[in-house]
Structures are given as C-alpha cells and as structure tokens.
Motif scaffolding. Structure first.
Motif, mmCIF file in Angstrom:
data_model
loop_
_atom_site.group_PDB
_atom_site.id
_atom_site.type_symbol
_atom_site.label_atom_id
_atom_site.label_comp_id
_atom_site.label_asym_id
_atom_site.label_seq_id
_atom_site.Cartn_x
_atom_site.Cartn_y
_atom_site.Cartn_z
ATOM 1 N N ARG A 19 44.006 47.828 -46.373
ATOM 2 C CA ARG A 19 43.567 46.225 -46.309
ATOM 3 C C ARG A 19 42.656 46.400 -45.086
ATOM 4 N N ALA A 49 31.969 43.002 -52.877
ATOM 5 C CA ALA A 49 32.511 41.692 -53.075
ATOM 6 C C ALA A 49 32.163 40.562 -52.267
ATOM 7 N N THR A 58 34.524 33.887 -56.168
ATOM 8 C CA THR A 58 34.750 35.347 -55.912
ATOM 9 C C THR A 58 33.743 35.956 -56.888
ATOM 10 N N TYR A 60 32.756 40.298 -57.873
ATOM 11 C CA TYR A 60 32.878 41.629 -57.496
ATOM 12 C C TYR A 60 32.050 42.631 -58.222
ATOM 13 N N LYS A 65 36.374 46.020 -59.730
ATOM 14 C CA LYS A 65 36.976 44.777 -60.425
ATOM 15 C C LYS A 65 38.541 45.437 -61.047
ATOM 16 N N ARG A 67 40.668 46.355 -59.022
ATOM 17 C CA ARG A 67 41.289 47.125 -57.982
ATOM 18 C C ARG A 67 41.219 46.549 -56.634
ATOM 19 N N THR A 69 40.554 42.875 -54.156
ATOM 20 C CA THR A 69 40.782 41.453 -53.979
ATOM 21 C C THR A 69 40.020 40.832 -52.765
ATOM 22 N N SER A 71 39.593 37.697 -49.999
ATOM 23 C CA SER A 71 40.213 36.739 -49.639
ATOM 24 C C SER A 71 39.784 36.055 -48.176
ATOM 25 N N GLN A 82 41.512 43.602 -49.822
ATOM 26 C CA GLN A 82 42.502 44.651 -50.353
ATOM 27 C C GLN A 82 42.161 45.413 -51.309
#
Length: 125
Positions: A19, A49, A58, A60, A65, A67, A69, A71, A82
């Motif tokens: 992360r 991203a 969002t 990517y 994509k 896998r 994320t 935010s 993440q």
C-alpha cells in the motif's frame, strides 16, 4: 512550496501486496487530479493510475487493471495506491503526481505539474 511525499514501498514476493501513500502539502489538494507513475531501471516513466479531484473517476494502465486500486482522502490530503497480486514486472520506483490544470484524469506525465521523490517497490520471484 508544493510537496508530495510517497511512502510504503518495500520488498515483497510475487503475489503479495503493498500500500503506497502520498502526502501532499502546499496546495489545495481537492483541486488537483492525482496520479501514480512508475519507472523501472533503463525505462521511461510510465502511467499507472489516476483519480479525479472528487475521487469519483479513476483511470488505470492496462497492465495493472484488476490488481491496483487508487483512492484519495481529501480531508487528509492523501492519495493511496493499493497494489495486490504483485508481479516482478511491477518492480520500479513509484512516483506520486498532481495535476492542477483541469478535471481530466489524464495518463501522460506531461499532464502533471508536481512530482514526489518516489518510493522503491521490488517484487521478487
């Protein structure tokens, strides 16, 4: 001055997770599209991203994509990446970037105005 500071990088085995966080200061964070880019040894910096100012949209790279994320928390001036199901091909220095010219969630490095120092991600096996 605008500052973007990445953290959370490290060494993981293939299939693992990391992360990454980016802490922003010196700007009205909610007015900036935020993005993540990465640069592997001997290669050009590439898009990973991006996320809109409100966090409702969002974008990517095809390679991540499903896998990764992205935010953001505008109250804390942070954007997070993440990273799950990591592959050796994900090994790179990961950079946080901020775009202040509009609301488009762009994918090119020239579309971003400010950059962090980067954090190393290494995926073994």
């Amino acid at each position: 001055q605008v500052q973007l500071v990445e953290s959370g990088g490290g060494l993981v085995q293939a299939g693992g997770s990391l992360r990454l966080s980016c802490a922003a200061s010196g700007l009205t964070f909610s007015s900036y599209v935020m993005g993540w880019f990465r640069q592997a040894p001997g290669k050009e910096r590439e898009f990973v991203a991006a996320i809109s100012r409100s966090g409702t949209s969002t974008n990517y790279a095809d390679s991540v994509k499903g896998r990764f994320t992205i935010s953001r928390d505008n109250a804390k001036n942070t954007v997070v990446l993440q990273m799950n199901s990591l592959k050796p091909e994900d090994t790179a220095v990961y950079y946080c970037a901020a775009r202040g010219r509009g609301l488009a969630v762009v994918t090119t490095k020239r579309g971003y105005d400010y950059w962090g120092q980067g954090t190393q991600v290494t995926v073994s096996s």
